[in-house]
Design a protein around this motif. Sequence first.
Motif, short mmCIF file in Angstrom:
data_model
loop_
_atom_site.label_atom_id
_atom_site.label_comp_id
_atom_site.label_asym_id
_atom_site.label_seq_id
_atom_site.Cartn_x
_atom_site.Cartn_y
_atom_site.Cartn_z
N UNK B 369 60.20 -26.47 -13.58
CA UNK B 369 61.02 -26.80 -14.74
C UNK B 369 62.24 -25.89 -14.85
N UNK B 370 62.01 -24.59 -14.62
CA UNK B 370 63.13 -23.66 -14.74
C UNK B 370 64.22 -24.01 -13.75
N UNK B 373 65.88 -27.19 -14.76
CA UNK B 373 66.80 -26.93 -15.87
C UNK B 373 68.12 -26.40 -15.33
N UNK B 374 68.02 -25.51 -14.36
CA UNK B 374 69.25 -24.97 -13.77
C UNK B 374 70.03 -26.07 -13.09
N UNK B 377 71.56 -27.91 -15.86
CA UNK B 377 72.52 -27.15 -16.66
C UNK B 377 73.86 -27.01 -15.96
#
Lengths: 412, 633
Positions: B369-370, B373-374, B377
Amino acid sequence: MTKLSILFVDDEPNVLHGLRLMLRSKRKEWSMSFVGGGEQALAAMEEKAYDVVVADMRMPGMDGVALLEEVRDRWPCALRIILSGHSEYKDILQSIRPAHQFLTKPCTPEDLSGAIDRANWLQAAGLNEGLRRVVTSIDSLPSLPDVYFELREELSLETPSMHRVGEIISRDLGVSASLLKLVNSSFFGLPVRVSSPAQAVNLLGMDTVSYLVVTLRLFSAFDRPERLAGLRSSLWDHSFATAGLARVIAHLEHADQSVSGDCFIAGLVHDVGRLIVAAHLKKEHEQIMERLQAGEDLLKAEQAVLGTTHAEVGAYLLALWSLPERVVEAVHNHHVPSRSKDSGFTPLTATHVANVLEQTPIPQEGDPDVSNPEMGLDMEYLHRIHLDQRLPVWRCVCMEKKIEAEEGDVEG
Amino acid sequence: MNKNIANWFWPPWFIFAGLLAGVALALLDAAVRSYFYWELFLYELRHPIPDEFFKRLAMVAFCLALGFFVQRIMNSRRVLAEELEEANEKLEERIEERTRELVRKSEDLATFRQAMNMSEDAIFLLDGLQERLVDVNDAACRHFGYNREELFALSPREFVTEEGYPAAQKVFEDVVSGRVDVGRIDVPHIRKDGTVFPMEMHFNSMTRRGRLLVIAVGRDVSERRAYQRRLEEERELLETLLNGLKAAFLILDRNTGAIEEMNAVAEELMGFSLEKIKGLPCDQIFRMLEVGPRHISSCPEGEKEPAPYEEGQLTRLDGKVTPVSKSVFPVRWGGRDCWAQVFFDISERQALERQLSVAQKMESIGQLAAGIAHEINTPTQYVGDLVRFLQDACTDMREMIRKLEERMAKGGAGEEFVEFYQEQAEAFDLDFLDEETPKALSMAQEGVERITRIVQAMKKFSHPGAEEKRAVDINAALDNTATVAKNEWKYVAEMTFDLDPDLPPVPCLPGDMNQVFLNLLVNGAHAIGEKVKNSHEKGMLKISSRVDGDWAEVRIGDSGTGIPEENRHKIFDPFFTTKEVGKGTGQGLSIAYNIVDKHGGTISFESEEGVGTTFIIRLPLHPPDMENSEEAS
């Protein structure tokens, strides 16, 4: 005013292009450069000193943290900002030391401009070059050894108490300031304004606090305890007490939650400049201490040695660290509030009054009426913001609090 | 008689002695005469004198006769002695024989006694009519705790409890009267100390020297009773254990396949009672229960060794489906070779496994997920920036148009207007806007596509609710997984694909297989990251696929650190990890192994330290459990 020079570093060309286009409207105020990696950024810095460096965190080759560390060591005056799309706690926490501010992608132009424009404020702060170098290269503040070890001890417990940790941190302005630097960054995207170190601990969670203290060693014990001589009561105890009084005053003025939070924080860190001087400017610190012993006034002594006072130095660091403007303002002007443009109650008011009242001795029974109740207070300022009538109330309540605290100490 | 005469004269030592003595006497006589009367002798020799000759002859005859006489006397004595000796010997022989016989008889008796006494059973010899003891053995004394004398003093009725006596009495009488040959009682008996013990007693009658005797042989059955009780307890315990464990077991005859035995759990599981199906062939029963796609094959087929462990479903006649595991092992039952089958209801375990696999998937998605997200983003950042720019550009252009229109309204024309236009165009940087706006638009579009792609990849990756195998485009799955995990590898490695376009769809659980690919990719990226860290270089990740006969082969290779020799045998062990605490739970490869194994495939690796590792996954293109559903579809 000269144009601010800003260096943007990102491995994603599209991001750079987007920034370039979006910030085109700023082209009259800023001169911007865009490079695709850490190495190029260093090359660009060698050619020309930039006021601000905005770097992505994760880049192939030299990453943002390494870049900012290098920049901190070689060009300490530059404002260092991380602009990252990462949402991984640990990654961002890595950058907490070298970076002054953190911004997360996606970031609005307003946030970005706001962060960069801090550099303008800093340039206008009037610190000399040498002092600026010292302050901008500070990445953490020392804490009282006993507070620090108490904190480590509490964190090493199997189930550390969040309440205890918050309470320990609240007593130490260095740790509090470092923590507030972190929680007020947009990375955490906290929905509320953090109004106290204890709340910061609650919001960050024990894991993060533990990681910061134990793994990253963000906070360290004051390594020269001998320099603490005379500072302990006049700095730590005074700061903590001032913070409490500032909050009391805010409550008396029916300030809302966020304002009273800022009052507490401003009270806690208002003398952070003195800590900076003690920790990072050894020679100057000694000179000031000598002058103090000779009976000279603190502000005058600092002015003579540093060319400025601890208020400016502290405010400078807090501004770098992107603490709320109201707090920076309060710290900056806490000795001369009339410098501000305030027209009503602000954290500055609370900090200024609390700072003075905290140092005022408790009137003893049978004492003649206090000869000069306005001593040390900027009555002109209070009059301007129409709060001079409130002073007796504040004084009364604050003295009660002080007596309570003293009784508590005696009992303890 | 001749023999006697011969015996009288034989051996003829004395006759010879007489003859010799006679001759010697005659010669002596002649010698005496010749010594004194040598001339006379010579004369006589030439002129024998008859008197002298006869005299000597008589001397010889006399001596010979004397020899005969002595011979006869001596010999007759000897013969008598011999006869006496002979008679004596005969007598001794008879005596010996007699003695032996006696000894034998007494030994027999002792043996019999001993045998009687050695018997563990109590033996009583009773007088049939008088109900009186005639003899008992040691065991009887032992069992009842009396000595012989005490026993003889007792009446038999004192051995039996009062309640048991009538039955014993009746059987005894039956035996005595000859109504039955052998009588048997099983009543409690009493010891000397008053304790009561179970004894089984057999009565047998016989007649000896006109007496009717009854032999009663009693066996202490308390041990046997205890043993039986223990057996029963053990059986009960086993039953309770099996029931408590919810283990359903049944026993099948190995030769006939008939159902021999089953417990209550099995009855409940199958929906049949043992009474109904005992002895029926197994396959006849289970054929009714083996329906549905994942049924279990419950009966061993002929001589073939059954699989020792299997999982599947049983469907009861009333439609209740139970997922079960089955274990088979050989046992002896009732003297025959049998199969024992133990079924466990694994529905709870399966539910847990399902939850666990969902949890694992959530965990890997959480890890991603991280990074995702990047990945989102970054484009969001520049799309936002570009839109802001376009907004500004739009405002500027409208402002410029407004100014131009104003000017036009004032009636400006000709060169003057052109000059004004150029002035404005410069002020608003029209060339720049003209050049950058379309670029910004397409870049923004590209950014939105990037976001869309990753969101879709994420959706495809997680495959919610896919619990049945289906034909999956492995190449697409690999590409998709690489996209989802892009943030994990893009900083450390370049990715190359070598996918076989002719790879047919492979039947598998898409969500699970994605997880395998993800785990291997992330491991590879970490191995490269470990190697290139601080060097600012990038490694290589290579994903390839190909068809190899009936197998689909996927290779995921990295140019990372490689697996040290000593770790190679344990990398698939659960919880084995070389990563620092918090970076890996050591489950990735173990999960991958289990998933591939569940698909009937294999996972292996080639590794060289410092050069890299390639994992090779082989999946069957036609797994046996898919045949049916493929036909069906």
